[in-house]
Scaffold this motif. Sequence first.
Motif, PDB file in Angstrom:
ATOM      1  N   ALA A  81      27.281  44.449  77.472  1.00 36.21           N
ATOM      2  CA  ALA A  81      28.048  43.470  78.073  1.00 36.21           C
ATOM      3  C   ALA A  81      29.184  43.173  77.509  1.00 36.21           C
ATOM      4  N   PHE A  82      30.092  42.777  78.048  1.00 43.03           N
ATOM      5  CA  PHE A  82      31.349  42.003  77.391  1.00 43.03           C
ATOM      6  C   PHE A  82      31.980  41.101  78.237  1.00 43.03           C
ATOM      7  N   THR A  83      32.832  40.481  77.763  1.00 45.48           N
ATOM      8  CA  THR A  83      33.765  39.329  78.417  1.00 45.48           C
ATOM      9  C   THR A  83      35.088  39.399  77.828  1.00 45.48           C
ATOM     10  N   ALA A  84      36.119  39.745  78.570  1.00 49.80           N
ATOM     11  CA  ALA A  84      37.411  40.229  78.370  1.00 49.80           C
ATOM     12  C   ALA A  84      38.283  39.250  79.332  1.00 49.80           C
ATOM     13  N   PRO A  85      39.556  38.996  78.638  1.00 49.19           N
ATOM     14  CA  PRO A  85      40.641  38.468  79.166  1.00 49.19           C
ATOM     15  C   PRO A  85      41.324  39.326  80.477  1.00 49.19           C
ATOM     16  N   ARG A  86      41.497  38.859  81.397  1.00 48.33           N
ATOM     17  CA  ARG A  86      42.235  39.737  82.559  1.00 48.33           C
ATOM     18  C   ARG A  86      43.534  39.871  82.242  1.00 48.33           C
ATOM     19  N   LEU A  87      44.159  41.090  82.780  1.00 49.91           N
ATOM     20  CA  LEU A  87      45.446  41.378  82.301  1.00 49.91           C
ATOM     21  C   LEU A  87      46.457  40.599  83.051  1.00 49.91           C
ATOM     22  N   HIS A  88      45.983  40.505  84.436  1.00 52.52           N
ATOM     23  CA  HIS A  88      47.022  39.652  85.330  1.00 52.52           C
ATOM     24  C   HIS A  88      46.995  38.082  85.146  1.00 52.52           C
ATOM     25  N   GLU A  89      45.776  37.765  84.697  1.00 52.71           N
ATOM     26  CA  GLU A  89      45.621  36.144  84.518  1.00 52.71           C
ATOM     27  C   GLU A  89      45.076  36.053  83.007  1.00 52.71           C
ATOM     28  N   PRO A  90      46.039  36.023  82.203  1.00 51.37           N
ATOM     29  CA  PRO A  90      45.513  35.882  80.805  1.00 51.37           C
ATOM     30  C   PRO A  90      44.627  34.810  80.443  1.00 51.37           C
ATOM     31  N   TRP A 114      41.966  52.934  80.639  1.00 47.13           N
ATOM     32  CA  TRP A 114      43.242  53.423  80.789  1.00 47.13           C
ATOM     33  C   TRP A 114      44.320  52.714  79.845  1.00 47.13           C
ATOM     34  N   ALA A 115      45.269  53.322  79.496  1.00 45.14           N
ATOM     35  CA  ALA A 115      46.308  52.823  78.653  1.00 45.14           C
ATOM     36  C   ALA A 115      47.595  53.310  79.131  1.00 45.14           C
ATOM     37  N   SER A 116      48.896  52.502  78.867  1.00 46.50           N
ATOM     38  CA  SER A 116      50.152  52.884  79.193  1.00 46.50           C
ATOM     39  C   SER A 116      50.558  53.961  78.359  1.00 46.50           C
ATOM     40  N   TRP A 117      49.977  54.165  77.096  1.00 50.51           N
ATOM     41  CA  TRP A 117      50.346  55.269  76.231  1.00 50.51           C
ATOM     42  C   TRP A 117      49.613  56.544  76.292  1.00 50.51           C
ATOM     43  N   CYS A 118      48.627  56.541  77.511  1.00 51.23           N
ATOM     44  CA  CYS A 118      47.851  57.592  77.544  1.00 51.23           C
ATOM     45  C   CYS A 118      48.576  58.545  78.303  1.00 51.23           C
ATOM     46  N   GLN A 120      49.243  46.745  74.673  1.00 53.29           N
ATOM     47  CA  GLN A 120      49.956  45.581  74.731  1.00 53.29           C
ATOM     48  C   GLN A 120      49.971  45.237  76.217  1.00 53.29           C
ATOM     49  N   GLU A 121      49.848  43.883  76.505  1.00 49.34           N
ATOM     50  CA  GLU A 121      49.718  43.354  77.990  1.00 49.34           C
ATOM     51  C   GLU A 121      50.964  43.596  78.748  1.00 49.34           C
ATOM     52  N   ALA A 122      52.009  43.564  78.204  1.00 51.73           N
ATOM     53  CA  ALA A 122      53.465  43.616  78.796  1.00 51.73           C
ATOM     54  C   ALA A 122      53.358  45.086  79.140  1.00 51.73           C
ATOM     55  N   ASP A 123      53.262  46.281  78.101  1.00 50.66           N
ATOM     56  CA  ASP A 123      53.220  47.604  78.597  1.00 50.66           C
ATOM     57  C   ASP A 123      52.312  47.918  79.861  1.00 50.66           C
ATOM     58  N   GLY A 124      50.862  47.312  79.554  1.00 49.48           N
ATOM     59  CA  GLY A 124      50.161  47.684  80.718  1.00 49.48           C
ATOM     60  C   GLY A 124      50.553  47.281  81.928  1.00 49.48           C
ATOM     61  N   LEU A 125      51.164  45.976  82.187  1.00 46.97           N
ATOM     62  CA  LEU A 125      51.493  45.505  83.348  1.00 46.97           C
ATOM     63  C   LEU A 125      52.788  46.194  84.064  1.00 46.97           C
ATOM     64  N   LYS A 126      53.598  46.650  83.173  1.00 47.99           N
ATOM     65  CA  LYS A 126      54.832  47.483  83.512  1.00 47.99           C
ATOM     66  C   LYS A 126      54.215  48.848  83.887  1.00 47.99           C
ATOM     67  N   LEU A 137      51.406  49.760  85.375  1.00 43.17           N
ATOM     68  CA  LEU A 137      50.443  49.537  86.855  1.00 43.17           C
ATOM     69  C   LEU A 137      51.769  49.394  87.865  1.00 43.17           C
ATOM     70  N   ALA A 138      52.732  48.436  87.618  1.00 42.56           N
ATOM     71  CA  ALA A 138      53.752  47.936  88.454  1.00 42.56           C
ATOM     72  C   ALA A 138      54.509  49.196  88.899  1.00 42.56           C
ATOM     73  N   ARG A 139      54.646  50.263  87.829  1.00 44.07           N
ATOM     74  CA  ARG A 139      55.510  51.589  88.089  1.00 44.07           C
ATOM     75  C   ARG A 139      54.662  52.553  88.909  1.00 44.07           C
ATOM     76  N   LEU A 140      53.462  52.461  88.648  1.00 46.26           N
ATOM     77  CA  LEU A 140      52.563  53.804  89.011  1.00 46.26           C
ATOM     78  C   LEU A 140      51.574  53.416  90.089  1.00 46.26           C
ATOM     79  N   GLY A 141      51.268  52.222  90.348  1.00 46.96           N
ATOM     80  CA  GLY A 141      50.275  51.714  91.350  1.00 46.96           C
ATOM     81  C   GLY A 141      49.252  50.910  90.726  1.00 46.96           C
ATOM     82  N   ASP A 142      48.542  50.103  91.366  1.00 48.38           N
ATOM     83  CA  ASP A 142      47.463  49.626  90.850  1.00 48.38           C
ATOM     84  C   ASP A 142      46.329  49.668  91.445  1.00 48.38           C
TER      85      ASP A 142
END
Lengths: 655, 155, 174
Positions: free
Chosen positions: C40-49, C68-72, C101-107, C109-114
Amino acid sequence: MIPELGHFSLILALFVALALGVLSVAGGQQGRGDWMALARPGAQALWLLTAFSFGCLIYAFYTNDFSVAYVAEHSNSKLPGIYRIAGVWGGHEGSLLLWLMMLSSWMLAVSIFSRQLPDAMVSRVLGILGLVAVGFLLFMLVTSNPFLRLSEIPADGRDLNPLLQDPGLVIHPPMLYMGYVGMAVPFAFAIAALLNGRLDAAWARWSRPWATAAWIFLTLGIALGSWWAYYELGWGGWWFWDPVENASFLPWLVGTALIHSLAVTEKRGLFRNWTIVLAITAFSLSLLGTFLVRSGVLTSVHAFASDPRRGVFILLFLSVVVGGSLTLFALRASKVRSGGAFALVSRETLLLVNNVLLATAAATVLLGTLYPLIVDALNLGKLSVGPPYFNSVFVPIMVPVLLFMVIGSYARWKNDSVAELAKKLRPVAILSVLLGCGATLLAGAWSTLVALALTLVFWIVLGSLLQIYRQFKDTVNWRSTPLSFWGMHVAHIGIAVCVVGITMVKGYETEKDVRMAVGDTVLVGGYTFRLTGIHEAAGPNYNADVGDVELSRDGRVLRTLHLEKRTYFSSTMPMTEAAIDTNLVRDVYVSLGERLEGGANPAWAMRVYHKPFVVWIWGGCLLMALGGTMAALDRRYRRRAAASAGAVAAKGAVA
Amino acid sequence: MKYWLALFLALQLAASSFAGEAAPLAEDPVVEQRLIAISEEMRCLVCQNESLAGSRADLALDLRREIRGLIKAGKTDAEIMDFMVSRYGDFVRYRPPVKPTTWLLWFGPFLLLLGAGVILVRMVRRSQRGDAPKVLDAAQREKAQSLLKDPELPS
Amino acid sequence: MKKTLIPLGLFVVLVVFLAIGLTRDPHEIPSPLIGKAAPAFTAPRLHEPGQTFSAKDMLGQVWLLNTWASWCVACRQEHPILVAFAKTRTLPIIGLDYKDQEADGLKWLARLGDPYDLSVTDKDGRIGIDYGVYGVPESFLIDKAGVIRYKQIGPVTEEALRDKILPLVRELQK
């Protein structure tokens, strides 16, 4: 042009090796003088062709010829000159060429230093080695050609792995391969003996110096690898029971058993089958090691990039060579009872005990190394076998070896008595226990394991010293004592020295993991370490953070150590260059971890170690190699003309 | 004058409080000891041939942090090992567990030693049975004598 | 004759094991969580923090959890495959942005598709540890009862999707 010449040279070498292999072995079997006469020149021609090819690859590397795929993969224009040469063997294809170079060098040595051997024997030995070379040449030419060209030449190479950019790369692989490959020579002697059916003491006398020589190089190669890991990797470890380390240790264990078994076969004509099996096994383990490292079958930090196709080839080669040898053994092994008898208490029995224990130790290490593979192959899951296992099972097997080592050197051939041995050795035993326990108490906290180990150390050293003393006292002219006597004692004392190092480090090393800012101090093992400054520096192909640490004791400053954390341009993983101050009784070892805080007052994580007697580990190995050299240079191996085995044994020489 | 002295002393104190004995990276050495002992028994899953104690990989740092938390929460060594094994499998154990699949591994060396001992005893016994030294007949004895007297052969 | 065959016999056994070993990959560690309840887990959403997401929100559906990760670097290999797969709307795909980092993750996804229905962040890696993640990317197929049925170690390849994941999804969705 040059790479093509190198490639062509390898193809020529293949044909020479094939001709050498087939004609020399057949010549020896059929007694054809004209074919046998090809053996020595054939081996020398093979060496020339291999050396030329090796030279071509070095040239391509050194001149930064990035059109060659191997060079582009492993080199870089900013790589310092020495690593542009040593880097030749930093990757799979190049290291295979090094393997071949070593094999042909051993063949050259056999072709030169074998005047006193019968021609049929030399012919067979060189022929068999030639056939082994055929296998490796085929492997290289078919799956691992170092001279392949790239169609698109990159502007610069991918650089040599930063971990390898170290003087250790210059010397450890060549030394190790000399030993690894050297085991092929006693192997070839064993096969030659099986082929001609002559398994006597003379054969043992001819093989023994070659087995010892290979063993010496293997000892040095392993010691260098251990030392290199120690100062290079940055956390002070020196043996990890990594599959590739085990792959080199296995032939060493079996090789040690082999040189002792050859002693019995040489002196008394006994244990012939056992010696043959050991000789075949030692080289088989070398080949197995080659397979394990290059096939991707086991995880290891040393593993070259793996390719299942290469794995299949090596496995086939391994099956043919080892399977063929063991089949030949099963067919031709000496069915004749050796005729010599020996009592339950005798040097023969004790050497047999030694061999059996060493073989068991080797089998145990092999079991642990291959177990994850076995479990996975049987679909029983994934398991990992790490140092805790090996340490638990290996040490108990080695303790009796150290114990019997001394008794064996005292026991007489054929027949001795417990009472007499006890009489000679009782004072040594008592003194060893006293000194061992005393030294333990002096060194620090009491530990039964340390006391046991140090007792065994004194047992070995005092046992040897007493024998040397008796040699002075009891012989008419001690100067005529064969060199092999001195060699044996030097090597045995070398083992004791190595055990001291291992015991003291494992028992008494201390470490501290601290956060240091400039000006902070930490106290470890009685020494004070003060970080006096951190600055940046640039190297030929890296940037570094350099820390200066002042080492002092009792208020007196001894020296300043320089630690580095390097970031190579070609890699993202930072590399730690630890700073070590060494002397005979301890190493102090400092390494830089992560930067914890930047800015005006930076702070770094640092690990500081105090390792007592650690340098004795490798010093002991050097002594072992020295002892082996002395034994191999004994005059009786350099004597011309084969005396009958009886005349030699009748001398009743000392060990 | 007193003012300068006071300032001087204050500065001395300040300076020595900056450059002091280096603080251990760990806050609690007892906890650290246990952490090292436990993590030395585990394999780092990233660099697969290092123990969790020594590895500097990111995952290793994270896992050590987790284990530190578990130690502080009062978990036993067995519970912590279970925590890791239930997430990563037996592979994470550096020392293989003793269960039916590993009986051969753990008892093998001992069995090998026993087997070796048996072979040893048989070989020694066999060498003592029969094999009485052959008695030379007159012709063989003469040959032996002449060989021994031969000055050409090395002594 | 018999005794001298022992070394050969042992060697043959060894070669058989080595040959089998060539077909295996020693780096792949199978997950002990297969067949067990997804942690089980509860985690903050990336797009709606400000908002969170829990694993139990997905009970009753078959879904894919992809780390996944932006550095991967390897994640870039599988990303186009996931994006294409998401378009088929076969099952929900939830992304776990691991140690990023949220900013890196969002960037990224924006670049490579979500391809994700939504992504959550796991900044300290705790959720990853609970799932036994040791190398990004890794993906988990979870059934309607919240039990992990399959783990893909490394990037999702076309073959893995076609031969292992899709058949299992079809079965679980019945």
